[in-house]
Scaffold this active site. Structure first.
Site, PDB file in Angstrom:
ATOM      1  N   ASP A 162      -8.089  14.514 -18.602  1.00 11.77           N
ATOM      2  CA  ASP A 162      -8.285  13.089 -18.814  1.00 11.77           C
ATOM      3  C   ASP A 162      -7.997  12.831 -20.295  1.00 11.77           C
ATOM      4  OD1 ASP A 162      -9.205  10.548 -19.373  1.00 11.77           O
ATOM      5  OD2 ASP A 162     -10.942  10.677 -18.055  1.00 11.77           O
ATOM      6  N   TYR A 210     -17.081  11.906 -20.056  1.00  7.62           N
ATOM      7  CA  TYR A 210     -17.583  10.606 -19.586  1.00  7.62           C
ATOM      8  C   TYR A 210     -18.628  10.812 -18.482  1.00  7.62           C
ATOM      9  CZ  TYR A 210     -17.268   5.877 -17.599  1.00  7.62           C
ATOM     10  OH  TYR A 210     -17.545   4.619 -17.125  1.00  7.62           O
ATOM     11  N   ARG A 260       0.839  -1.209   0.000  1.00  6.28           N
ATOM     12  CA  ARG A 260       0.000   0.000   0.000  1.00  6.28           C
ATOM     13  C   ARG A 260       0.875   1.261   0.000  1.00  6.28           C
ATOM     14  NH1 ARG A 260      -1.713   2.303   4.247  1.00  6.28           N
ATOM     15  NH2 ARG A 260      -1.863   0.420   5.522  1.00  6.28           N
ATOM     16  N   LYS A 287      -7.882   1.220 -20.834  1.00  6.99           N
ATOM     17  CA  LYS A 287      -8.221   1.360 -22.261  1.00  6.99           C
ATOM     18  C   LYS A 287      -6.998   1.089 -23.132  1.00  6.99           C
ATOM     19  CE  LYS A 287     -12.040   2.908 -20.344  1.00  6.99           C
ATOM     20  NZ  LYS A 287     -13.107   1.995 -19.986  1.00  6.99           N
TER      21      LYS A 287
HETATM   22  N1  PLP Z   1     -12.091   8.389 -18.360  1.00  5.80           N
HETATM   23  C1  PLP Z   1     -12.657   8.072 -19.535  1.00  5.80           C
HETATM   24  C2  PLP Z   1     -12.558   9.038 -20.669  1.00  5.80           C
HETATM   25  C3  PLP Z   1     -13.337   6.862 -19.671  1.00  5.80           C
HETATM   26  O1  PLP Z   1     -13.924   6.572 -20.857  1.00  5.80           O
HETATM   27  C4  PLP Z   1     -13.419   5.978 -18.559  1.00  5.80           C
HETATM   28  C5  PLP Z   1     -14.124   4.686 -18.649  1.00  5.80           C
HETATM   29  O2  PLP Z   1     -14.801   4.383 -19.613  1.00  5.80           O
HETATM   30  C6  PLP Z   1     -12.812   6.357 -17.366  1.00  5.80           C
HETATM   31  C7  PLP Z   1     -12.152   7.557 -17.296  1.00  5.80           C
HETATM   32  C8  PLP Z   1     -12.884   5.489 -16.152  1.00  5.80           C
HETATM   33  O3  PLP Z   1     -11.901   4.530 -16.192  1.00  5.80           O
HETATM   34  P1  PLP Z   1     -11.994   3.145 -15.380  1.00  5.80           P
HETATM   35  O4  PLP Z   1     -13.090   2.348 -15.990  1.00  5.80           O
HETATM   36  O5  PLP Z   1     -10.616   2.576 -15.572  1.00  5.80           O
HETATM   37  O6  PLP Z   1     -12.268   3.491 -13.953  1.00  5.80           O
END
Ligand code: PLP
Length: 395
Positions: free
Chosen positions: A181, A109, A55, A206
């Site tokens: 992001d 998202y 951790r 992803k």
């Molecule tokens: N950011 C984007 C642009 C996403 O499309 C997603 C999930 O689809 C996330 C963050 C969240 O990621 P995680 O599913 O790894 O928690």
């Protein structure tokens, strides 16, 4: 060492002896706990100078962090159990107080929107959702004076491309931290920190992982920005496990060759979809018709990404669901970045947790399909999507 069974069962086979070999692939360090033969080293390890408790820090996550920081062109990186954990960590690291303002992308998202709404409500923070590609953004930010701006570059699902250079200039002017992001382009397509972001976030689930077999998230940036996050992670405990870190690092080894092909295939699929009489509109930053094409040409590298979205002509949810059932090469998986093509109905999946009003303001209609274009033959992918659209609207 004792030869008594109970002691042998606990201790035998703990250390490799007599080997000088250097593994080409890092081993998976599953031990959550390590020990040291002298207490001074243990004492230092508890301060983070060596690996003692996973951790605090752990070898596989540390190797992944090193790789992602290098890919992002950033000084440091901290890895989390998921992309959502990374997004939450950035919000919580700002030391926000009641009355402070946070601005986020209105067209990003949907789950991020829900998360930030709940974090802001609990902290008494004012949350403003803006379309960050809108030309009025600089003046809105000057008026709002936010402490944190969370952008999505490229946005999920409409693939809008904010001008990060301009956004970072105005964030600096108003004293806001800029978090981006950048999951959609991945660090192959955009290094957000080099464009002025304080934090570059990835859902490593992803493109970085690339094979849909591990969740994960990262935040990269200057050391002074990232180290407080690492310190907070020790208390929150949302660390990335060793197997997930290992799988993600293995995926990263092929990121550039995969992304080059994903981008080429996506451009091809976008062109082919534009020719279908049943497709009302194709959203792809590489098309000259895309509203942010000029920004994308300037700020995206190595192509225009592996994501394409499109509206099925005259479709509502039932036609879109029929499309999802009609594809044969693509699969209707609510994620992206896989080696195989994944299709998704945006309003019922990635934007599911947005209110109808929020979806409307973001421009996400019921007819919108998102495609994560895979590594199959690009004509097989395009033929499959075009045939499935035709079947969905004419059945
Ligand atoms: N950011 C984007 C642009 C996403 O499309 C997603 C999930 O689809 C996330 C963050 C969240 O990621 P995680 O599913 O790894 O928690």
């Amino acid at each position: 060492m004792s030869t008594k069974r109970q002691t042998v069962a606990v201790h035998a086979g703990s250390r490799l002896t007599g080997s000088q070999s250097l593994p080409v692939v890092p081993p998976i360090h599953v031990s959550a706990v390590s020990y040291f033969e002298d207490s001074d080293t243990l004492d230092g390890a508890l301060d983070g100078k060596d690996y003692v408790y996973s951790r605090i820090s752990a070898p596989n996550a540390a190797l992944l962090e090193e790789a992602v920081a290098a890919l992002e062109g950033a000084e440091a990186c901290v890895a989390y159990a998921s992309g959502m954990a990374a997004l939450r960590a950035v919000f919580e690291a700002q030391g926000l107080r009641a009355g402070d303002t946070v601005v986020m992308a209105a067209d990003g998202y949907g789950v991020t929107r829900s998360l930030y709404k709940s974090l802001a409500a609990r902290a008494g923070v004012r949350l403003e959702a803006l379309l960050l590609t809108d030309p009025t953004t600089p003046e809105r930010l000057r008026a709002l004076q936010p402490r944190l701006v969370l952008a999505e570059s490229v946005t999920n699902p409409l693939l809008r491309v904010p001008d990060l250079r301009a956004l970072s200039r105005v964030c600096r002017e108003v004293g806001a931290a800029l978090a981006v992001d950048a999951t959609f382009p991945s660090p192959y397509g955009q290094r957000a920190c080099e464009l002025g972001a304080d934090y570059a976030l990835q859902s490593t689930t992803k493109w970085l992982n690339g094979h849909s077999d591990a969740l994960g998230g990262t935040v990269s940036g200057r050391r002074e920005k990232v180290e407080p996050l690492r310190a907070a992670r020790l208390f929150h405990g949302d660390v990335l496990g060793p197997f997930e870190a290992w799988l993600t690092l293995r995926g990263i080894r092929t990121l550039p060759v995969r992304m080059k092909a994903h981008c080429e295939h996506a451009a091809h699929v976008a062109r082919r979809l534009s020719e279908s009489p049943h497709v009302a509109r194709v959203h792809y930053p590489g098309l000259a018709t895309h509203p942010d094409h000029a920004v994308a040409r300037e700020l995206l590298e190595g192509g225009f990404g592996g994501m394409v979205a499109f509206d099925i002509q005259g479709a509502d949810r039932p036609e879109c669901f029929r499309f999802l059932e009609a594809v044969k090469v693509a699969r209707p998986g609510p994620s992206l970045g896989d080696v195989g093509t994944l299709v998704m109905h945006a309003a019922s999946a990635s934007a599911r947790r947005m209110t109808p009003e929020e979806r409307q303001a973001a421009g996400i209609g019921e007819s919108l399909i998102r495609v994560s274009v895979g590594l199959e033959d690009p004509d097989d992918i395009a033929d499959d999507l075009i045939a499935a659209v035709a079947e969905a609207v004419t059945r």
